[in-house]
Design a protein around this motif. Sequence first.
Motif, PDB file in Angstrom:
ATOM      1  N   ASP A  98      -9.455   3.176   4.463  1.00 35.82           N
ATOM      2  CA  ASP A  98      -9.012   2.867   3.048  1.00 35.82           C
ATOM      3  C   ASP A  98      -7.698   2.576   3.006  1.00 35.82           C
ATOM      4  OD1 ASP A  98     -11.754   3.126   2.130  1.00 35.82           O
ATOM      5  OD2 ASP A  98     -11.333   5.269   1.570  1.00 35.82           O
TER       6      ASP A  98
ATOM      7  N   GLU B 194      -3.972   6.703  -7.864  1.00 34.34           N
ATOM      8  CA  GLU B 194      -4.177   6.059  -6.449  1.00 34.34           C
ATOM      9  C   GLU B 194      -5.570   5.389  -6.775  1.00 34.34           C
ATOM     10  OE1 GLU B 194      -4.034   7.572  -2.731  1.00 34.34           O
ATOM     11  OE2 GLU B 194      -2.127   8.132  -2.757  1.00 34.34           O
ATOM     12  N   SER B 195      -5.920   4.177  -5.941  1.00 32.11           N
ATOM     13  CA  SER B 195      -7.336   3.782  -5.882  1.00 32.11           C
ATOM     14  C   SER B 195      -7.296   2.936  -4.485  1.00 32.11           C
ATOM     15  CB  SER B 195      -7.565   2.751  -6.909  1.00 32.11           C
ATOM     16  OG  SER B 195      -6.519   1.858  -7.302  1.00 32.11           O
ATOM     17  N   THR B 196      -8.439   2.719  -4.029  1.00 30.36           N
ATOM     18  CA  THR B 196      -8.787   1.972  -2.790  1.00 30.36           C
ATOM     19  C   THR B 196      -8.862   0.440  -3.183  1.00 30.36           C
ATOM     20  OG1 THR B 196      -9.863   3.942  -1.820  1.00 30.36           O
ATOM     21  CG2 THR B 196     -10.196   1.755  -0.968  1.00 30.36           C
TER      22      THR B 196
ATOM     23  N   PRO C 113       0.844  -1.350   0.135  1.00 28.25           N
ATOM     24  CA  PRO C 113      -0.086  -0.103   0.027  1.00 28.25           C
ATOM     25  C   PRO C 113       0.981   1.249   0.075  1.00 28.25           C
ATOM     26  CG  PRO C 113      -0.718  -1.655   1.642  1.00 28.25           C
ATOM     27  CD  PRO C 113       0.640  -2.053   1.202  1.00 28.25           C
TER      28      PRO C 113
ATOM     29  N   SER D  32     -11.058   7.902   6.099  1.00 25.64           N
ATOM     30  CA  SER D  32     -11.821   8.657   4.956  1.00 25.64           C
ATOM     31  C   SER D  32     -13.163   9.374   5.783  1.00 25.64           C
ATOM     32  CB  SER D  32     -12.412   7.815   4.009  1.00 25.64           C
ATOM     33  OG  SER D  32     -11.358   7.474   3.240  1.00 25.64           O
TER      34      SER D  32
ATOM     35  N   GLN E  97      -4.854   2.245   0.373  1.00 24.48           N
ATOM     36  CA  GLN E  97      -4.460   2.821  -0.892  1.00 24.48           C
ATOM     37  C   GLN E  97      -3.493   2.296  -1.715  1.00 24.48           C
ATOM     38  OE1 GLN E  97      -7.705   4.390  -0.624  1.00 24.48           O
ATOM     39  NE2 GLN E  97      -6.774   5.821  -2.106  1.00 24.48           N
TER      40      GLN E  97
ATOM     41  N   THR F  73     -10.938  -2.052   2.583  1.00 24.99           N
ATOM     42  CA  THR F  73     -11.367  -1.157   3.678  1.00 24.99           C
ATOM     43  C   THR F  73     -12.036  -1.796   4.779  1.00 24.99           C
ATOM     44  OG1 THR F  73     -13.667  -1.449   2.710  1.00 24.99           O
ATOM     45  CG2 THR F  73     -12.473   0.177   1.517  1.00 24.99           C
TER      46      THR F  73
ATOM     47  N   GLU G 131     -14.506  11.410   1.702  1.00 33.01           N
ATOM     48  CA  GLU G 131     -14.072  10.156   1.303  1.00 33.01           C
ATOM     49  C   GLU G 131     -14.879   9.085   2.153  1.00 33.01           C
ATOM     50  OE1 GLU G 131     -12.716   9.464  -1.607  1.00 33.01           O
ATOM     51  OE2 GLU G 131     -12.001  11.495  -2.208  1.00 33.01           O
TER      52      GLU G 131
ATOM     53  N   ARG H 165      -5.737   5.518   4.754  1.00 38.47           N
ATOM     54  CA  ARG H 165      -6.408   7.058   4.853  1.00 38.47           C
ATOM     55  C   ARG H 165      -7.751   6.577   5.787  1.00 38.47           C
ATOM     56  NH1 ARG H 165      -8.856   8.285  -0.954  1.00 38.47           N
ATOM     57  NH2 ARG H 165     -10.527   7.117  -0.193  1.00 38.47           N
TER      58      ARG H 165
END
Length: 409
Positions: free
Chosen positions: A231, A241-243, A177, A183, A233, A246, A222, A181
């Motif tokens: 999250d 970036e993407s998640t 990762p 969110s 990432q 979670t 978010e 985050r």
Amino acid sequence: MNDHRKLGRELDLFDTDPLMGSGLPYWLPDGAAIRHTLEEFIRGRERRAGYRHVYSPALGKRELYEISGHWAHYREDMFPPMELGSEQVVLRPSLCPHHALIFRSRPHSYRELPLRIAELGDMYRAELSGVLGGLSRVRAIRLNDAHVFCTPEQAADEAAAALELIREAHRALGVRPVRYRLSLPGGGGKYVADRALWERATALLTGVLERSGVPFEAVEGEAAFYGPKIDVQIADGAGRESTLSTVQVDFHQPERFGLHYTGPDGARHRPVMVHRSVIGSIERLVAHLIELYGGAFPAWLAPTQVVLLPVSEAELPQAARLRQRCLDLGLRAEVAGPEHGTLGARIRSARLAPYQAVVGAREAADGRVALRLRGGRRLDPLPAEEAWARIGALVAACSAELWPAGAGR
């Protein structure tokens, strides 16, 4: 930089067709092998962590999503309702309402909690055409999802255990990762209006992150509409970036669905829902792994793990027997015979396979194979059963190694 959209098609992992529609890729046999392996991997990890698996339908009545809050807060990302007699049904954008109903279908005592329900389920998002791309952004999603129904006192420990399960799975997959985050909600009417529950859930997840020791940053706007989330990432080669994974705490849906359990006092109590996805959507994960490994997947993930290379037509029958033995042992194997070209050409063609097993006249006569590891390392000929046992042990352990340390040339 590896682009999974280009490489995935070159490797015959997946493709699309205009008649199926944008954002609706189909999986070819080699891609399906990777997908199946990942699904079995995460099911096994979840079983060991105390999860029980369920199946639920990808459709639900509109009323279901009105109760959950999706219709009010998430409708723009959902497909339109379909008329079915006097009812309207919707392709689900999320699995959590279904799991809430599964929990509600039976009475529960505090002694049963935490109750961990997991599913690899299909869901659908009405993504706009302009944001669709390969496997990373699709309209039909296979999600590794789970919901833990627990007492308020158990919620922090369950969220922390989910975060650790994510970290363990990422290590096995080789995923690194780029950041964690927290969110949080932003402005506007996108979020459920209950300040006290938001503060409670945010404090809980903040404590989980601090206990875990991972650096994190809080980002507004978010959160899920019903609560804050952790999250995890990832980033592609271009830094986008993407998640992937979670962990979420939800006090909202248990209230909306009237969920309860019987406490030690004999009274009804409201459970907490901890939502968590360890490896996220299979599509996004495979997109990341294609780019991460450039098609040279770890042996346990590789679509073809062993390529058998008979030197001449005379060794074809033995190569076929060896392939069948591999299949019987659960190894994915193929034969690349002389009809595919010279031995050198076949070796080059199979360069992404973790193991190439050359079968010459001598090996065919005494039941041995001359293994060649990806990258070019050659091993002395050894009994085929010994070779398959060693490979099988590494595959079963989800090892990144191609050969046991200290196990000879």
